[in-house]
Design an enzyme around this catalytic site. Structure first.
Site, PDB file in Angstrom:
ATOM      1  N   TRP A 187       0.844  -1.189   0.000  1.00  0.00           N
ATOM      2  CA  TRP A 187       0.000   0.000   0.000  1.00  0.00           C
ATOM      3  C   TRP A 187       0.883   1.245   0.000  1.00  0.00           C
ATOM      4  O   TRP A 187       1.865   1.338   0.737  1.00  0.00           O
ATOM      5  CB  TRP A 187      -0.924   0.005   1.220  1.00  0.00           C
ATOM      6  CG  TRP A 187      -1.738   1.266   1.294  1.00  0.00           C
ATOM      7  CD1 TRP A 187      -2.868   1.555   0.591  1.00  0.00           C
ATOM      8  CD2 TRP A 187      -1.458   2.425   2.098  1.00  0.00           C
ATOM      9  NE1 TRP A 187      -3.324   2.824   0.898  1.00  0.00           N
ATOM     10  CE2 TRP A 187      -2.476   3.378   1.827  1.00  0.00           C
ATOM     11  CE3 TRP A 187      -0.456   2.751   3.013  1.00  0.00           C
ATOM     12  CZ2 TRP A 187      -2.516   4.628   2.444  1.00  0.00           C
ATOM     13  CZ3 TRP A 187      -0.492   4.006   3.631  1.00  0.00           C
ATOM     14  CH2 TRP A 187      -1.512   4.919   3.349  1.00  0.00           C
ATOM     15  N   ASP A 354     -16.428  11.802  -2.584  1.00  0.00           N
ATOM     16  CA  ASP A 354     -15.823  10.570  -2.103  1.00  0.00           C
ATOM     17  C   ASP A 354     -16.584  10.021  -0.895  1.00  0.00           C
ATOM     18  O   ASP A 354     -17.745  10.374  -0.647  1.00  0.00           O
ATOM     19  CB  ASP A 354     -14.343  10.815  -1.779  1.00  0.00           C
ATOM     20  CG  ASP A 354     -13.475   9.589  -2.021  1.00  0.00           C
ATOM     21  OD1 ASP A 354     -13.499   8.678  -1.167  1.00  0.00           O
ATOM     22  OD2 ASP A 354     -12.788   9.531  -3.056  1.00  0.00           O
ATOM     23  N   ASP A 355     -15.948   9.182  -0.124  1.00  0.00           N
ATOM     24  CA  ASP A 355     -16.547   8.443   0.995  1.00  0.00           C
ATOM     25  C   ASP A 355     -17.225   9.383   1.991  1.00  0.00           C
ATOM     26  O   ASP A 355     -16.765  10.493   2.239  1.00  0.00           O
ATOM     27  CB  ASP A 355     -15.431   7.657   1.690  1.00  0.00           C
ATOM     28  CG  ASP A 355     -15.966   6.561   2.600  1.00  0.00           C
ATOM     29  OD1 ASP A 355     -17.190   6.442   2.754  1.00  0.00           O
ATOM     30  OD2 ASP A 355     -15.130   5.830   3.161  1.00  0.00           O
ATOM     31  N   ARG A 431     -10.146  -2.809   8.299  1.00  0.00           N
ATOM     32  CA  ARG A 431     -10.730  -1.465   8.183  1.00  0.00           C
ATOM     33  C   ARG A 431     -12.177  -1.467   8.694  1.00  0.00           C
ATOM     34  O   ARG A 431     -13.054  -0.781   8.180  1.00  0.00           O
ATOM     35  CB  ARG A 431     -10.664  -0.974   6.734  1.00  0.00           C
ATOM     36  CG  ARG A 431     -10.721   0.548   6.564  1.00  0.00           C
ATOM     37  CD  ARG A 431     -10.432   0.940   5.121  1.00  0.00           C
ATOM     38  NE  ARG A 431     -10.492   2.376   4.911  1.00  0.00           N
ATOM     39  CZ  ARG A 431     -11.513   3.017   4.330  1.00  0.00           C
ATOM     40  NH1 ARG A 431     -12.552   2.332   3.911  1.00  0.00           N
ATOM     41  NH2 ARG A 431     -11.475   4.318   4.163  1.00  0.00           N
ATOM     42  N   LYS A 464     -16.233   6.057  -8.761  1.00  0.00           N
ATOM     43  CA  LYS A 464     -14.993   5.515  -8.201  1.00  0.00           C
ATOM     44  C   LYS A 464     -15.376   4.290  -7.375  1.00  0.00           C
ATOM     45  O   LYS A 464     -16.012   4.402  -6.341  1.00  0.00           O
ATOM     46  CB  LYS A 464     -14.282   6.552  -7.335  1.00  0.00           C
ATOM     47  CG  LYS A 464     -12.964   6.059  -6.735  1.00  0.00           C
ATOM     48  CD  LYS A 464     -12.306   7.141  -5.891  1.00  0.00           C
ATOM     49  CE  LYS A 464     -11.012   6.634  -5.253  1.00  0.00           C
ATOM     50  NZ  LYS A 464     -10.387   7.681  -4.394  1.00  0.00           N
ATOM     51  N   TRP A 465     -14.966   3.112  -7.859  1.00  0.00           N
ATOM     52  CA  TRP A 465     -15.358   1.825  -7.261  1.00  0.00           C
ATOM     53  C   TRP A 465     -14.191   1.330  -6.409  1.00  0.00           C
ATOM     54  O   TRP A 465     -13.203   0.837  -6.915  1.00  0.00           O
ATOM     55  CB  TRP A 465     -15.682   0.844  -8.379  1.00  0.00           C
ATOM     56  CG  TRP A 465     -16.198  -0.496  -7.964  1.00  0.00           C
ATOM     57  CD1 TRP A 465     -15.528  -1.471  -7.277  1.00  0.00           C
ATOM     58  CD2 TRP A 465     -17.496  -1.041  -8.242  1.00  0.00           C
ATOM     59  NE1 TRP A 465     -16.309  -2.573  -7.103  1.00  0.00           N
ATOM     60  CE2 TRP A 465     -17.533  -2.342  -7.686  1.00  0.00           C
ATOM     61  CE3 TRP A 465     -18.623  -0.558  -8.903  1.00  0.00           C
ATOM     62  CZ2 TRP A 465     -18.658  -3.158  -7.781  1.00  0.00           C
ATOM     63  CZ3 TRP A 465     -19.745  -1.375  -8.996  1.00  0.00           C
ATOM     64  CH2 TRP A 465     -19.753  -2.656  -8.443  1.00  0.00           C
ATOM     65  N   ASP A 466     -14.326   1.463  -5.107  1.00  0.00           N
ATOM     66  CA  ASP A 466     -13.222   1.163  -4.194  1.00  0.00           C
ATOM     67  C   ASP A 466     -13.365  -0.241  -3.612  1.00  0.00           C
ATOM     68  O   ASP A 466     -14.450  -0.843  -3.613  1.00  0.00           O
ATOM     69  CB  ASP A 466     -13.187   2.192  -3.066  1.00  0.00           C
ATOM     70  CG  ASP A 466     -11.786   2.450  -2.540  1.00  0.00           C
ATOM     71  OD1 ASP A 466     -10.887   1.624  -2.809  1.00  0.00           O
ATOM     72  OD2 ASP A 466     -11.586   3.462  -1.849  1.00  0.00           O
ATOM     73  N   MET A 467     -12.260  -0.764  -3.096  1.00  0.00           N
ATOM     74  CA  MET A 467     -12.211  -2.080  -2.448  1.00  0.00           C
ATOM     75  C   MET A 467     -11.035  -2.056  -1.476  1.00  0.00           C
ATOM     76  O   MET A 467      -9.894  -2.016  -1.879  1.00  0.00           O
ATOM     77  CB  MET A 467     -12.040  -3.176  -3.506  1.00  0.00           C
ATOM     78  CG  MET A 467     -12.176  -4.602  -2.995  1.00  0.00           C
ATOM     79  SD  MET A 467     -10.727  -5.287  -2.193  1.00  0.00           S
ATOM     80  CE  MET A 467      -9.614  -5.495  -3.568  1.00  0.00           C
ATOM     81  N   ASN A 468     -11.343  -2.039  -0.166  1.00  0.00           N
ATOM     82  CA  ASN A 468     -10.328  -1.675   0.815  1.00  0.00           C
ATOM     83  C   ASN A 468      -9.865  -2.792   1.746  1.00  0.00           C
ATOM     84  O   ASN A 468      -9.231  -2.500   2.767  1.00  0.00           O
ATOM     85  CB  ASN A 468     -10.825  -0.498   1.661  1.00  0.00           C
ATOM     86  CG  ASN A 468     -10.652   0.822   0.954  1.00  0.00           C
ATOM     87  OD1 ASN A 468      -9.556   1.192   0.582  1.00  0.00           O
ATOM     88  ND2 ASN A 468     -11.750   1.526   0.732  1.00  0.00           N
ATOM     89  N   ASP A 536      -2.915   5.356  -3.336  1.00  0.00           N
ATOM     90  CA  ASP A 536      -3.369   6.341  -2.350  1.00  0.00           C
ATOM     91  C   ASP A 536      -2.270   7.326  -2.000  1.00  0.00           C
ATOM     92  O   ASP A 536      -2.535   8.350  -1.363  1.00  0.00           O
ATOM     93  CB  ASP A 536      -3.844   5.636  -1.074  1.00  0.00           C
ATOM     94  CG  ASP A 536      -5.234   5.048  -1.220  1.00  0.00           C
ATOM     95  OD1 ASP A 536      -5.949   5.428  -2.167  1.00  0.00           O
ATOM     96  OD2 ASP A 536      -5.619   4.214  -0.381  1.00  0.00           O
TER      97      ASP A 536
END
Length: 717
Positions: A187, A354-355, A431, A464-468, A536
């Site tokens: 990361w 965003d989030d 997370r 924006k397709w996130d995956m954390n 990031d």
């Protein structure tokens, strides 16, 4: 471009523009004879390979090696039969050569728009004992020195067959005089270029995380020791897949090298009942005699034009501003509108929220899965906010993390079994979230309905397709005991199906993939989302390495890059707005900061950056990339973009640390037309293309740390 079969020699010759790939059948086994520069004639080519009579198959270069019949190297596939045996012996049964390239059912893959662009060879092998049929598929392309390979397994027997290993491609080289090149990291430091000499034994890069990962990219290359950016042989391997993978080299006692790539066999299994089939993902193999740069440009052209899809593939990508580093979770409609207004004044085209806009999402501990607008932050709703942004002349984009669920969410309280888990075991949170089980149709249906509702009610132009987080305790509540090892791959098939439906239903939306940055930057995701948030880490100096490494495989049109505030939030480093802009303009350009805090001088610079990128973005996003100086090898980094007709070029030069009493510096350019004359930045001086490439471009003295210089070249008409 042709695929021919020489029946007398039982030899297949696959040819593309400058490349040949040769397979021969020997006692029913497909053997690897040659892969390299294009050959005029292949008659008697196998006479160059000398093997003792009755030699063990362990000595032979194979196309798809198997376990248990005398080859002691790693096999390309392994099975377990119902009687407990693990032995199969695949032998040739038939083949066919067709125009074009068939689709892979349920999987992303490179495609063609005309059958004239490619030809495909399918070699059918069978194991007569079990009834297992295996088809090896090879596609060669007219305009690319590339081969796509994949494999289909079909159980034609009367009993079940359990796949325990099913790789996409295997190639045996007769020597080991290579260096292995790959992308490693983690990361915030993705795509670090690594290079090592091959030694005896096994060298493996892999992901066991359920995603392609930031730790290793699903790519590797073999290069001759003297190979650099511009010359030398390179063999590239790239997997069109987004889940756990393995890529490995094995050097044996005869100094031959086996390269394998595909789904990671660790914790993988697939039960084939009679009549059932299994399709592997596709591996794209590229050959270059023009060094790493030639390999990269082949991948770039192929992936940009025949992997990415949709109306956005060939369009210029919008300049955006994202509010994440500006506000994190602490915002309201007025703050968002003020940032969008500042962006509109600079000429920015897209605002991305965003989030934090949904559920009770004031931090990262809650509400994933509850895709309902937070009326506390946005009392007039999401549609109203989007329309207010649109009224400023900006498109509106939105962040999602659809694959995840928070334990503190209405969705989890209603469906606690919808996450990936093993009953009775701890559910490890990453997370403060868990992963939804996309191997289950009802979960995918819920996401399709929830997202479609927002996409149809809000004027959204970008997602924006996130995956954390990555997979732990991999299991599915609805899968039988013998099929639990199928869960991770079935998850990927469910995700791909969901993305196929969404992108088909909402073709106007530009989707960008994200996985805590570049944690799932792979060809599989690019099939559905033509760009990816690269890291990031938005620090300009760290981004030199990250974007340089990513460009080994991936076209610039897929690389998201933003200007952020200083001191940088990840590194604490302060760099000039000019340098941050030059790095970010070497990708899909945007800002990720509070634009309302700009000084008057910063506004002037940012407005110039936006105007400049609008002028050059087609060149950056669609041009040919040439890497000039590596950030992994010294204090300087440089790269350039050249238009297809050689009429324009853009050169970026970066100096990391200042050097006292520095010598004069020249930068030899690449990719220009030596017969053309060029002007630089509208100066009156004329430079020959040959001079710029062979003598070089003078770099003026640059003062201070973390500085950059941009040169815009235009051919003299």
């Amino acid at each position: 471009m042709t695929i021919t079969y020489l029946e007398q020699e039982q030899l297949f010759h696959l040819q593309s523009k400058d490349m040949s790939y040769i397979i021969q059948l020997n006692n029913g086994y497909p053997l690897h004879v040659y892969w390299g520069k294009k050959l005029r004639s292949v008659s008697n080519i196998t006479r160059l390979l000398h093997y003792p009579d009755n030699a063990s198959i362990d000595r032979y270069p194979q196309e798809y090696p198997q376990y248990g019949t005398g080859d002691f190297r790693n096999p390309a596939y392994q099975v377990r039969l119902e009687d407990g045996s693990r032995i199969t012996e695949l032998v040739y049964e038939s083949h066919k050569i067709t125009e074009g390239k068939p689709k892979l059912p349920g999987l992303p893959a490179v495609y063609v728009e005309s059958e004239r662009e490619s030809q495909t060879l399918e070699i059918k092998l069978v194991d007569h004992y079990s009834g297992l049929s295996v088809t090896l598929s090879y596609t060669v392309f007219e305009d690319h020195n590339a081969i796509s390979r994949s494999v289909q397994f079909l159980n034609c027997g009367s009993q079940s067959v359990s796949l325990e290993r099913a790789l996409s491609a295997s190639v045996d080289f007769i020597d080991s005089d290579y260096e292995m090149i790959y992308l490693a990291g983690g990361w915030a430091r993705e795509a670090q270029v690594k290079r090592r000499v091959l030694e005896a034994g096994l060298t493996t890069i892999e992901s066991r995380r359920g995603a392609s990962s930031a730790q290793f990219n699903p790519f590797m290359a073999l290069a001759r020791p003297n190979t650099d950016e511009d010359q030398g042989e390179v063999f590239g391997f790239s997997l069109v897949y987004s889940g756990s993978f393995v890529a490995e080299t094995e050097v044996d006692y005869l100094h031959s090298t086996r390269v394998s790539i595909g789904i990671n066999p660790f914790d993988f299994g697939w039960l084939l009942e009679p009549g059932e089939s299994f399709q592997t993902p596709e591996a794209i193999m590229v050959y270059s005699t023009e060094g790493l740069g030639g390999m990269s440009r082949t991948y770039h052209r192929l992936y940009r034009t025949r992997l990415c899809r949709g109306i956005h593939r060939d369009q210029e990508r919008p300049i955006l501003v994202n509010n994440w580093e500006a506000t994190y979770f602490d915002f309201n409609a007025e703050k968002i509108e003020s940032i969008a207004k500042s962006g509109a004044e600079l000429g920015i085209e897209l605002f991305v929220l965003d989030d934090g806009w949904f559920g009770k999402r004031n931090d990262d501990t809650t509400s994933l899965g509850d895709w309902i607008v937070d009326r506390t932050k946005l009392p007039e709703g999401l549609t109203n906010l989007a329309e207010r942004v649109n009224s400023l002349g900006l498109l509106f984009g939105l962040w999602f993390e659809p694959e995840m669920v928070s334990p503190d969410s209405d969705l989890y309280r209603q469906h606690p079994d919808w996450c990936i888990h093993v009953e009775g075991r701890r559910r490890t949170e990453g997370r403060t979230q868990l992963i939804l089980d996309l191997s289950r149709q009802e979960v995918c249906d819920y996401l399709l309905e929830s997202l479609s509702k927002i996409f149809t009610s809000v004027p959204i132009s970008y997602v924006k397709w996130d995956m954390n987080r990555n997979m732990t305790e991999i299991g599915s509540a609805t899968r039988s005991a013998v099929r639990q090892k199928e869960t991770a791959h079935r998850y990927m098939l469910g995700l791909y199906d969901l993305l196929e439906k969404l992108t088909h239903q909402f073709p106007h939306i530009l989707f960008e993939s994200c996985a805590s940055g570049g944690g799932r930057f792979d060809p599989g995701m690019l099939y559905y989302m033509p760009q990816t948030w690269t890291s990031d880490n938005t620090d300009a100096i760290e981004r030199l390495k990250i974007q340089f490494g990513t460009s080994m495989v991936y076209p610039v049109s897929t690389i998201g890059a933003h200007v952020s505030a200083v001191p940088n939030h990840q590194m604490g480093r302060t760099t000039s707005l000019v340098t941050r802009g030059d790095v970010a303009m070497s990708g899909n350009f945007g800002y990720e900061m509070d634009l309302t805090t700009f000084s008057d001088d910063e506004k002037v610079i940012a407005k110039q950056q936006v105007a400049h990128y609008k002028e050059i973005r087609s060149l950056v996003q669609q041009g040919d990339l040439y890497r000039l100086r590596s950030p992994f090898e010294g204090n300087e980094t440089a790269w350039m973009f050249v238009s297809e007709d050689k009429a324009q070029a853009l050169v970026y030069y970066f100096q990391v640390l200042a050097e006292p009493n520095a010598p004069l510096k020249k930068l030899k350019l690449k990719g220009l037309d030596p017969e053309l004359d060029y002007t630089i930045d509208e100066e009156d001086i004329i430079y020959g293309g040959d001079r710029l490439m062979h003598s070089g471009l003078h770099i003026p003295p640059l003062h201070g740390d973390f500085v950059s210089k941009c040169f815009h070249l235009k051919a003299k008409v």
